[in-house]
Design an enzyme around this catalytic site. Structure first.
Site, PDB file in Angstrom:
ATOM      1  N   TYR A   1       2.098 -12.030  -9.543  1.00 42.27           N
ATOM      2  CA  TYR A   1       1.965 -10.958 -10.534  1.00 42.27           C
ATOM      3  C   TYR A   1       1.979 -11.445 -11.992  1.00 42.27           C
ATOM      4  O   TYR A   1       1.885 -10.628 -12.907  1.00 42.27           O
ATOM      5  CB  TYR A   1       3.086  -9.921 -10.328  1.00 42.27           C
ATOM      6  CG  TYR A   1       3.071  -9.315  -8.944  1.00 42.27           C
ATOM      7  CD1 TYR A   1       1.989  -8.560  -8.497  1.00 42.27           C
ATOM      8  CD2 TYR A   1       4.123  -9.524  -8.054  1.00 42.27           C
ATOM      9  CE1 TYR A   1       1.962  -8.023  -7.220  1.00 42.27           C
ATOM     10  CE2 TYR A   1       4.111  -8.993  -6.770  1.00 42.27           C
ATOM     11  CZ  TYR A   1       3.024  -8.239  -6.361  1.00 42.27           C
ATOM     12  OH  TYR A   1       2.994  -7.710  -5.100  1.00 42.27           O
TER      13      TYR A   1
ATOM     14  N   HIS B   1      -4.318  -2.369  -8.051  1.00 43.26           N
ATOM     15  CA  HIS B   1      -3.371  -3.411  -7.659  1.00 43.26           C
ATOM     16  C   HIS B   1      -3.672  -4.662  -8.456  1.00 43.26           C
ATOM     17  O   HIS B   1      -4.842  -5.025  -8.618  1.00 43.26           O
ATOM     18  CB  HIS B   1      -3.476  -3.726  -6.162  1.00 43.26           C
ATOM     19  CG  HIS B   1      -3.240  -2.507  -5.331  1.00 43.26           C
ATOM     20  ND1 HIS B   1      -1.984  -1.982  -5.150  1.00 43.26           N
ATOM     21  CD2 HIS B   1      -4.105  -1.682  -4.693  1.00 43.26           C
ATOM     22  CE1 HIS B   1      -2.089  -0.880  -4.426  1.00 43.26           C
ATOM     23  NE2 HIS B   1      -3.363  -0.671  -4.138  1.00 43.26           N
TER      24      HIS B   1
HETATM   25  C1  DQA Z   1       0.841  -4.244  -5.772  1.00 43.85           C
HETATM   26  C2  DQA Z   1       0.588  -4.673  -4.318  1.00 43.85           C
HETATM   27  C3  DQA Z   1       1.589  -4.012  -3.377  1.00 43.85           C
HETATM   28  O1  DQA Z   1       1.340  -4.408  -2.046  1.00 43.85           O
HETATM   29  C4  DQA Z   1       2.992  -4.444  -3.752  1.00 43.85           C
HETATM   30  O2  DQA Z   1       3.941  -3.808  -2.934  1.00 43.85           O
HETATM   31  C5  DQA Z   1       3.305  -4.247  -5.194  1.00 43.85           C
HETATM   32  C6  DQA Z   1       2.273  -4.520  -6.179  1.00 43.85           C
HETATM   33  C7  DQA Z   1      -0.084  -4.995  -6.753  1.00 43.85           C
HETATM   34  O3  DQA Z   1      -0.142  -4.593  -7.915  1.00 43.85           O
HETATM   35  O4  DQA Z   1      -0.708  -5.995  -6.371  1.00 43.85           O
HETATM   36  O5  DQA Z   1       4.433  -3.946  -5.565  1.00 43.85           O
HETATM   37  O6  DQA Z   1       0.565  -2.864  -5.887  1.00 43.85           O
END
Ligand code: DQA
Length: 137
Positions: free
Chosen positions: A22, A96
Site C-alpha cells: 500500500y 483498490h
Molecule cells: C484494498 C484491498 C482489500 O483486499 C484489503 O482488505 C484492503 C485494501 C486495496 O486498496 O487494495 O484493506 O481495498
C-alpha cells in the site's frame, strides 16, 4: 463537481501497514495529493473502520455527484455496504490500491462491484485519481 472519497476498514493504517502493498504515504498525505491534482473538483474525504458508519455516510451523500469507495476488506463480504450503495442514485466507483485479482483468492470476490458504475484496482494511490477522472470525462 463534488466528489466524496470513502475509505473503509484499516485504510487509516495506510503508510504504516504492508508498505510493500500500500506504499509509505499516509492516507492524509494521499488525500492531500488527490485534492491538489483534481483542480476544480470539490473533494471530501471520509474514513471509518465501522461498517454502519460507512453505510450512514453513503445514505446521506445526496449533495455529491459521485462517490469513490475503497471499502477495504468490507469489499469482500459486506452486504450492508452493498445494499447502501444500491439504495442511493449517486454513481459509485469501487477502488483498490492493490491489484486484488493478483492476490489471495478471498480478495478476488467483491460483493460491491455489481452495484458500482466501475472498478479501478492496482494503481496504488493513483487508483483514486483514475476513479475520480471517470466523473470528469
Ligand atoms: C484494498 C484491498 C482489500 O483486499 C484489503 O482488505 C484492503 C485494501 C486495496 O486498496 O487494495 O484493506 O481495498
Amino acid at each position: 463537481m463534488k466528489l466524496l472519497f470513502i475509505n473503509g476498514v484499516n485504510l487509516n493504517m495506510t503508510g504504516k501497514r504492508e508498505k510493500d502493498v500500500y506504499g509509505v504515504q499516509t492516507l492524509d498525505e494521499i488525500n492531500s495529493e488527490i485534492a491538489q491534482k483534481l483542480e476544480g473538483v470539490e473533494c471530501t474525504f471520509f474514513q471509518s473502520n465501522s461498517e454502519g458508519e460507512i453505510c450512514s455516510v453513503i445514505q446521506n451523500s445526496g449533495e455529491y455527484d459521485g462517490i469513490i469507495l475503497n471499502a477495504g476488506a468490507y469489499t469482500h463480504y459486506s452486504y450492508a455496504i452493498r445494499d447502501a450503495v444500491a439504495s442511493v442514485p449517486i454513481p459509485v466507483v469501487e477502488v483498490h490500491m492493490s491489484n486484488v485479482h493478483a492476490r489471495e483468492e478471498f480478495r478476488q470476490k467483491s460483493v460491491i462491484s455489481k452495484v458500482c458504475r466501475g472498478v479501478v484496482a492496482g494503481f496504488g494511490k493513483n487508483s483514486y485519481i483514475l476513479a475520480a477522472e471517470s466523473f470528469l470525462i
